[in-house]
Design an enzyme around this catalytic site. Sequence first.
Site, PDB file in Angstrom:
ATOM      1  NE  ARG A   1      31.272  13.230 -11.289  1.00 49.73           N
ATOM      2  CZ  ARG A   1      31.361  14.037 -12.346  1.00 49.73           C
ATOM      3  NH1 ARG A   1      32.461  14.753 -12.554  1.00 49.73           N
ATOM      4  NH2 ARG A   1      30.363  14.123 -13.203  1.00 49.73           N
TER       5      ARG A   1
ATOM      6  NE  ARG B   1       1.988  12.508   9.973  1.00 48.26           N
ATOM      7  CZ  ARG B   1       1.840  11.405  10.707  1.00 48.26           C
ATOM      8  NH1 ARG B   1       2.263  11.373  11.951  1.00 48.26           N
ATOM      9  NH2 ARG B   1       1.263  10.330  10.196  1.00 48.26           N
TER      10      ARG B   1
ATOM     11  CG  ASN C   1      53.495   9.009 -12.006  1.00 49.84           C
ATOM     12  OD1 ASN C   1      52.873  10.049 -11.771  1.00 49.84           O
ATOM     13  ND2 ASN C   1      54.264   8.438 -11.117  1.00 49.84           N
TER      14      ASN C   1
ATOM     15  CG  LEU D   1      -1.805  -1.216   1.418  1.00 52.31           C
ATOM     16  CD1 LEU D   1      -2.807  -0.960   2.535  1.00 52.31           C
ATOM     17  CD2 LEU D   1      -2.513  -1.609   0.136  1.00 52.31           C
ATOM     18  CB  ALA D   2       2.680   2.970  -1.973  1.00 54.92           C
TER      19      ALA D   2
ATOM     20  CD  GLU E   1      -6.013   1.058  13.583  1.00 53.73           C
ATOM     21  OE1 GLU E   1      -5.173   1.969  13.531  1.00 53.73           O
ATOM     22  OE2 GLU E   1      -5.688  -0.138  13.455  1.00 53.73           O
TER      23      GLU E   1
ATOM     24  CE1 TYR F   1      36.461  15.004 -13.911  1.00 56.95           C
ATOM     25  CE2 TYR F   1      37.152  16.192 -15.871  1.00 56.95           C
ATOM     26  CZ  TYR F   1      36.242  15.390 -15.215  1.00 56.95           C
ATOM     27  OH  TYR F   1      35.108  14.964 -15.867  1.00 56.95           O
TER      28      TYR F   1
HETATM   29  C1  UD1 Z   1      -1.953   1.503  10.364  1.00 62.06           C
HETATM   30  C2  UD1 Z   1      -2.774   0.406  11.030  1.00 62.06           C
HETATM   31  C3  UD1 Z   1      -2.381   0.329  12.493  1.00 62.06           C
HETATM   32  C4  UD1 Z   1      -0.904   0.070  12.622  1.00 62.06           C
HETATM   33  C5  UD1 Z   1      -0.116   1.117  11.859  1.00 62.06           C
HETATM   34  C6  UD1 Z   1       1.328   0.704  11.801  1.00 62.06           C
HETATM   35  C7  UD1 Z   1      -4.924   0.277   9.856  1.00 62.06           C
HETATM   36  C8  UD1 Z   1      -6.357   0.645   9.911  1.00 62.06           C
HETATM   37  N1  UD1 Z   1      -4.178   0.697  10.874  1.00 62.06           N
HETATM   38  O1  UD1 Z   1      -2.350   2.733  10.946  1.00 62.06           O
HETATM   39  O2  UD1 Z   1      -3.095  -0.716  13.135  1.00 62.06           O
HETATM   40  O3  UD1 Z   1      -0.524   0.046  13.976  1.00 62.06           O
HETATM   41  O4  UD1 Z   1      -0.577   1.234  10.508  1.00 62.06           O
HETATM   42  O5  UD1 Z   1       2.107   1.679  11.176  1.00 62.06           O
HETATM   43  O6  UD1 Z   1      -4.512  -0.402   8.950  1.00 62.06           O
HETATM   44  N2  UD1 Z   1      -3.064   3.736   2.675  1.00 62.06           N
HETATM   45  C9  UD1 Z   1      -3.568   3.668   1.405  1.00 62.06           C
HETATM   46  N3  UD1 Z   1      -4.867   4.017   1.198  1.00 62.06           N
HETATM   47  C10 UD1 Z   1      -5.698   4.396   2.204  1.00 62.06           C
HETATM   48  C11 UD1 Z   1      -5.167   4.463   3.504  1.00 62.06           C
HETATM   49  C12 UD1 Z   1      -3.854   4.122   3.708  1.00 62.06           C
HETATM   50  O7  UD1 Z   1      -2.861   3.304   0.466  1.00 62.06           O
HETATM   51  O8  UD1 Z   1      -6.864   4.662   1.914  1.00 62.06           O
HETATM   52  C13 UD1 Z   1      -1.657   3.352   2.892  1.00 62.06           C
HETATM   53  C14 UD1 Z   1      -0.815   4.535   3.344  1.00 62.06           C
HETATM   54  O9  UD1 Z   1      -0.212   5.171   2.233  1.00 62.06           O
HETATM   55  C15 UD1 Z   1       0.225   3.841   4.216  1.00 62.06           C
HETATM   56  C16 UD1 Z   1      -0.502   2.626   4.780  1.00 62.06           C
HETATM   57  O10 UD1 Z   1      -1.608   2.414   3.936  1.00 62.06           O
HETATM   58  O11 UD1 Z   1       1.331   3.371   3.465  1.00 62.06           O
HETATM   59  C17 UD1 Z   1      -0.949   2.824   6.228  1.00 62.06           C
HETATM   60  O12 UD1 Z   1      -1.886   3.868   6.333  1.00 62.06           O
HETATM   61  P1  UD1 Z   1      -1.899   4.882   7.539  1.00 62.06           P
HETATM   62  O13 UD1 Z   1      -3.027   5.817   7.338  1.00 62.06           O
HETATM   63  O14 UD1 Z   1      -0.539   5.431   7.749  1.00 62.06           O
HETATM   64  O15 UD1 Z   1      -2.271   3.920   8.761  1.00 62.06           O
HETATM   65  P2  UD1 Z   1      -1.992   4.182  10.302  1.00 62.06           P
HETATM   66  O16 UD1 Z   1      -3.017   5.111  10.835  1.00 62.06           O
HETATM   67  O17 UD1 Z   1      -0.570   4.469  10.536  1.00 62.06           O
END
Ligand code: UD1
Length: 452
Positions: free
Chosen positions: A319, A18, A363, A11-12, A158, A352
Amino acid sequence: MSQRSCLSVILAAGEGTRMKSALPKVLHQIAGLPMVAHVVKAAEAAGAGSQVLVIGHGAEEMRKAAAKFAPKAETFVQEKRLGTAHAVLAAREAISKGYDDILVMFGDTPLIDADALTVARLKLAEGAAVVIIGFRTPNPTGYGRLIEKSGKLVAIREEKDCSEEERKITFCNGGLMAVAGAQALMLLEAVGNKNAKGEYYLTDIVEIASGRGLDVVATEASFENALGINNRAELAQAEGIWQQRRRQEVMLSGVTLIAPETVYFSHDTEIGADTIVEPNVWFGPGVKIATGAKIHAFSHIEGATIASNCDIGPYARLRPGADLRQKAKVGNFCEVKQAVIEEGAKVNHLTYIGDARVGAGANIGAGTITCNYDGYSKFFTDIGAGAFVGSNSSLVAPVTIGMGAYIASGSVITESVPEDALAFGRARQKTIPGKGKELRERFASAAAAKEK
Ligand code: UD1
Ligand code: CA
């Protein structure tokens, strides 16, 4: 286990506000590699033959980057960020192909190691439907808490939905889980959004599975495995942990690091046994070092290949395309780019060398510059084996210095020099007896006249 097919869903889609960055959060780098690429690598190492990335924010940039670090991964776009369960379902098409194991991972948890994932997969092989990779921390604020009843995991709550009692629990959800492919879609589809944030929580599948009598298991990994990156301070913390792990591995493989905490590696640095690295050395991506090299203090090295027993620095800059053959030497304040330094050749001081070949045993004197660029194009300098280039020479490319040739110091060489020739590229010295004294007297009387 290798017979079990495995899909990782990473998931990304989040924005990562932040980070305060124009770059999507998961593309920020650790050891020169986007953090999400570290996650992909861990999944691959744990046997995930298929990979899915769920993207959303900065989708175009993410796709472009993914083509490089995970060319085989399929991408799915989550249009609206409605929660982690909703995000996983964006990859429904891939999940429904029918895998034995589904690994759900977060792109911002870069220090996950393959072992923790492998343990989770083993639990699936033993019959679990859902495996949570948990961790313990004295400061659980912000994490989902693992709720156990008579030793069994029954729910993840949560932070915002926790009772006061539940908030005291220190066993937390690291955000990584393994789900049996056969049950995954059924569990995800059962998730609702009646909670404090109004989101579809992936973590709810624990309660759903356990309510249906399926086996739900929590495993425990170290805190690092679960370290989620939300801001640049945490990014630096993860970088620090990564570097510490790598230094340890490198030392145990036979490399001496005199002050390990001051040496920085890249995700792909290869470094052979009996290499000695002095303090304050930086390795950028693409460095390969064979055995027995000496890297002196304050050297900056990227994209370079270094054969055995080379001697580099102090204060050398290698480099991309620097290719040092056995026993070559590149000394202080020298820069080498896209150039082969052949066996035993020496480039020792303030030089360089770019777009060039320096033949074996040649050399290169202090202050020599290959003038490789005219502001538009780059040109090649070829220096033959055993040549001697006097100090402070400019070699204006394209130019060839033959084997065994001598270049007088201070030369500007614009024409090729044949083998064994001596070339002067500077005005001859003129010496006028007594002229120094005469000048001194003239200047002194002029100054005296001014003072009056
Ligand atoms: C989540 C977990 C929490 C855990 C924590 C650990 C859930 C509901 N909660 O909370 O239990 O302790 O991670 O770090 O899963 N993302 C999406 N789409 C969305 C929402 C999120 O792709 O709609 C991705 C975000 O980019 C991120 C990941 O999911 O990479 C986690 O989402 P985030 O909102 O950070 O979850 P937390 O509140 O940290
Ligand atoms: Ca998070």
